[in-house]
Scaffold this motif. Structure first.
Motif, PDB file in Angstrom:
ATOM      1  N   TYR A   1       0.811  -1.216   0.000  1.00 40.95           N
ATOM      2  CA  TYR A   1       0.000   0.000   0.000  1.00 40.95           C
ATOM      3  C   TYR A   1       0.849   1.273   0.000  1.00 40.95           C
ATOM      4  N   SER A   2       2.072   1.207   0.520  1.00 38.78           N
ATOM      5  CA  SER A   2       2.850   2.426   0.670  1.00 38.78           C
ATOM      6  C   SER A   2       4.100   2.478  -0.190  1.00 38.78           C
ATOM      7  N   SER A   3       4.471   1.399  -0.830  1.00 36.31           N
ATOM      8  CA  SER A   3       5.725   1.389  -1.580  1.00 36.31           C
ATOM      9  C   SER A   3       5.669   2.284  -2.808  1.00 36.31           C
ATOM     10  N   PRO A   4       6.708   3.091  -3.037  1.00 38.20           N
ATOM     11  CA  PRO A   4       6.755   3.873  -4.286  1.00 38.20           C
ATOM     12  C   PRO A   4       6.914   2.997  -5.511  1.00 38.20           C
ATOM     13  N   ILE A   5       7.293   1.729  -5.330  1.00 38.31           N
ATOM     14  CA  ILE A   5       7.403   0.817  -6.472  1.00 38.31           C
ATOM     15  C   ILE A   5       6.059   0.715  -7.186  1.00 38.31           C
ATOM     16  N   ARG A   6       5.000   0.602  -6.412  1.00 31.27           N
ATOM     17  CA  ARG A   6       3.663   0.453  -6.998  1.00 31.27           C
ATOM     18  C   ARG A   6       3.268   1.685  -7.809  1.00 31.27           C
ATOM     19  N   SER A   7       3.483   2.890  -7.261  1.00 34.44           N
ATOM     20  CA  SER A   7       3.079   4.101  -7.979  1.00 34.44           C
ATOM     21  C   SER A   7       3.960   4.336  -9.205  1.00 34.44           C
ATOM     22  N   VAL A   8       5.243   4.004  -9.101  1.00 33.57           N
ATOM     23  CA  VAL A   8       6.131   4.154 -10.255  1.00 33.57           C
ATOM     24  C   VAL A   8       5.727   3.190 -11.363  1.00 33.57           C
ATOM     25  N   ASN A   9       5.446   1.937 -11.010  1.00 27.68           N
ATOM     26  CA  ASN A   9       5.008   0.971 -12.024  1.00 27.68           C
ATOM     27  C   ASN A   9       3.732   1.427 -12.727  1.00 27.68           C
ATOM     28  N   ALA A  10       2.800   1.974 -11.934  1.00 29.60           N
ATOM     29  CA  ALA A  10       1.537   2.446 -12.518  1.00 29.60           C
ATOM     30  C   ALA A  10       1.782   3.603 -13.476  1.00 29.60           C
ATOM     31  N   ALA A  11       2.701   4.494 -13.113  1.00 30.84           N
ATOM     32  CA  ALA A  11       3.004   5.628 -13.986  1.00 30.84           C
ATOM     33  C   ALA A  11       3.706   5.170 -15.263  1.00 30.84           C
ATOM     34  N   LEU A  12       4.664   4.254 -15.130  1.00 30.20           N
ATOM     35  CA  LEU A  12       5.375   3.763 -16.314  1.00 30.20           C
ATOM     36  C   LEU A  12       4.439   3.003 -17.254  1.00 30.20           C
ATOM     37  N   ALA A  13       3.396   2.405 -16.681  1.00 28.48           N
ATOM     38  CA  ALA A  13       2.422   1.685 -17.512  1.00 28.48           C
ATOM     39  C   ALA A  13       1.656   2.629 -18.430  1.00 28.48           C
ATOM     40  N   MET A  14       1.664   3.922 -18.116  1.00 28.70           N
ATOM     41  CA  MET A  14       0.966   4.907 -18.946  1.00 28.70           C
ATOM     42  C   MET A  14       1.872   5.517 -20.010  1.00 28.70           C
ATOM     43  N   MET A  15       3.175   5.222 -19.970  1.00 30.49           N
ATOM     44  CA  MET A  15       4.079   5.778 -20.976  1.00 30.49           C
ATOM     45  C   MET A  15       3.772   5.175 -22.345  1.00 30.49           C
ATOM     46  N   PRO A  16       3.615   5.996 -23.375  1.00 26.29           N
ATOM     47  CA  PRO A  16       3.345   5.453 -24.715  1.00 26.29           C
ATOM     48  C   PRO A  16       4.582   4.750 -25.274  1.00 26.29           C
ATOM     49  N   LEU A  17       4.361   3.661 -25.989  1.00 30.61           N
ATOM     50  CA  LEU A  17       5.457   2.884 -26.591  1.00 30.61           C
ATOM     51  C   LEU A  17       5.100   2.538 -28.038  1.00 30.61           C
TER      52      LEU A  17
END
Length: 563
Positions: free
Chosen positions: A121-137
């Motif tokens: 619930y608190s790890s920045p790993i989760r929020s970073v992964n969610a943000a990277l999932a939105m990067m266009p490829l």
């Protein structure tokens, strides 16, 4: 004539800007923008939601926390020079929130080591992964940018590893029961799934995976052997003081853990009485425990497929919509709906969550958990939709995002006590709208949801402040809620390890909004307008509850003199 009017308006604007009131507003706008730019540099979530390029990852180190605190000290010195008496009502709110956020950044530093950056619930790993999932490829340039970020990702994980190692040196170890759950985060799978480009695969294999291996190696046999069996902040050096601070941070009120614990006990007793009345109305003559056992076996309350959960939730979402115009002067432009949470995230999360509209998806969603269907009662479905979508989180958050009159940091700033308090108030408001009238089981589900949030007040304070064991807290949850064993296991760790104090915000926030409504009704009498009250509460976005009190009081007083 037109030219004269334009010149007059320009002169008025200059006069306003040169006046003390105008100058205060300009200074405040500058401060708000500087705060936002600082936050934007460190928030991949905000950048992804706004469609901005992610150029670097957050720094989870103690050194960065100190740098943030120093920035906040400088901001406070400048904030002190703003004359609040000359500001507009909205600018006063901005000033109060800005001051609170700087205080929080400074006050958080002494307690930095008492939060674990490896829990779901608190790890920045989760929020970073969610943000990277939105990067266009979609092209080589975007893939190259993603590959570069993966190189920085390894540094990001190494900094988390350094924090965990220093925590161990200080005698602050993740409790044994949480370690297997934490390990589920130590994987590059979400990153790798985004692209099979050779550069991406190489960056993951040579940089990301070795970094995760170094983090996993910290949790070796010696770590597990030294990890505490107990849970709760009070067991760690400085934990008692840290928990008192977290209570203030999450509730935005000056309440003690002892006060909140007693409030929880009182609310549990009150809701128990209401639930007994509903059981009598249904015609059930057995005990509460027997009724709960019946509910756990009732096939009507369990879905056979994940899609069926979505269908049931959507039905209640539609049922409440005809009532909304009576209670709200305006509704957000963004549409809303339900869809399933990523199955990869479901094992570590008790429930689903609300996902706000973003630049890549303009709809708001409740992402429901579709796992372990045999444990996931739909008794709460009606209340859940009121809490998560309309008139709950979606109404408040989407309205805030769409309000271009607010400074950008306020459009993207969320106080848990306000947001979750509004969600829970909305579930209560749905009772007033008649959502639970057709089926007494829906009303019982609403009360059971209220019970769960009240139980949180008891067990969160119990485990983190009063020395309760996790087993005692789980037994209390088992007695008073309908949570399944998997849910009880993850929730008890959420309160005592992941984010202590955060679960208090739901009930405390809703009680404060309900109290504010009763107070406003008394003061305005026949002039009270429910739609107008709701606009006062959510129209200016999220804010600390004490600021909300002052804001609604000012707006109500002004409204009374105009009517």
């Amino acid at each position: 004539m037109r030219r004269t009017a334009v010149l007059l308006l320009a002169l008025l604007a200059c006069a306003c800007a040169s006046s003390p009131a105008g100058q205060s507003s300009i200074t405040l706008a500058q401060l708000a923008d500087e705060h936002w730019q600082h936050a934007l540099e460190n928030s991949v979530t905000a950048r992804a939601e706004l469609g901005l390029p992610i150029e670097r990852l957050p720094d989870p180190s103690y050194a960065q926390a100190e740098r943030d605190a120093q920035f906040a000290r400088t901001m406070l010195e400048r904030i002190a020079m703003v004359d609040a008496s000359r500001l507009s009502d909205d600018d006063r709110i901005t000033l109060a929130i800005l001051r609170d956020l700087q205080d929080e950044a400074i006050d958080a530093v002494p307690y930095f080591w008492l939060r674990f950056p490896v829990t779901p619930y608190s790890s920045p790993i989760r929020s970073v992964n969610a943000a990277l999932a939105m990067m266009p490829l979609t092209n080589d340039e975007e893939i190259a940018r993603y590959t570069k970020i993966l190189g920085e990702y390894a540094t990001f994980i190494d900094r988390i590893t350094a924090v965990v190692q220093e925590q161990r040196r200080r005698g602050i170890l993740v409790p044994k029961a949480e370690i297997p759950i934490a390990r589920t985060l130590f994987t590059s799978a979400p990153l790798a799934a985004r692209s099979d480009a050779p550069a991406v695969r190489e960056a993951i294999a040579t940089k990301v995976d070795p970094a995760f291996a170094r983090l996993a190696a910290v949790f070796d046999e010696s770590y597990v052997a030294a990890a505490p069996e107990a849970v709760g902040l009070a067991q760690y050096p400085g934990g008692t003081e840290a928990y008192r601070w977290l209570v203030r941070k999450h509730t935005t009120l000056d309440l003690s853990p002892e006060e909140i614990h007693q409030l929880g006990l009182d609310e549990v007793a009150r809701i128990d009485r209401e639930m007994a009345e509903v059981r009598a109305k249904i015609g059930f003559t057995g005990t509460k425990a027997e009724f709960q056992q019946q509910l756990r076996r009732d096939p009507r309350l369990f879905a056979k497929t994940p899609d069926e959960i979505g269908e049931r939730l959507t039905k209640y979402m539609h049922a409440i919509q005809p009532h909304l115009p009576t209670y709200f002067a305006r509704q957000p432009y963004a549409l809303y709906g339900v869809k399933r949470l990523s199955p990869a995230l479901e094992p570590a999360m008790t429930f689903g969550y609300y996902q706000a509209p973003t630049s890549t998806d303009p709809m708001g969603y409740y992402l429901y958990n579709g796992s372990k269907l045999e444990e996931r009662s739909l008794l709460f479905a009606a209340a859940l939709m009121a809490h998560e979508l309309a008139p709950g989180h979606h109404f408040q958050i989407a309205t805030q995002i769409e309000n271009d009159k607010l400074p950008m940091f306020r459009r993207k700033s969320y106080q848990t006590a306000f947001v979750e308090g509004w969600g829970e108030y909305s579930a209560s408001l749905a009772r007033e709208m008649g959502l639970y009238d057709a089926d007494p089981y829906d009303l019982y589900g609403r009360l059971m949801m209220d019970m769960m949030l009240s139980v949180r007040l008891v067990v969160d304070t119990g485990m983190n402040h009063l020395g309760w064991s996790r087993d005692r807290a789980m037994a209390y949850m088992r007695e008073h809620t309908l949570l399944g064993e998997t849910e009880i296991a993850t929730e008890s760790l959420r309160y005592s390890v992941d984010i202590p104090g955060q679960a208090l915000a739901y009930k405390i926030g809703s009680l404060r909004i309900m109290d504010l409504r009763r107070r406003t009704e008394r003061e305005l009498g026949a002039k009270f307008d429910i739609a107008q009250f709701h606009e006062w509460v959510i129209g200016s976005g999220s804010m600390p509850l004490r600021v909300l009190d002052e804001t609604v009081a000012r707006k109500a007083a002004s409204y009374a003199t105009r009517r």
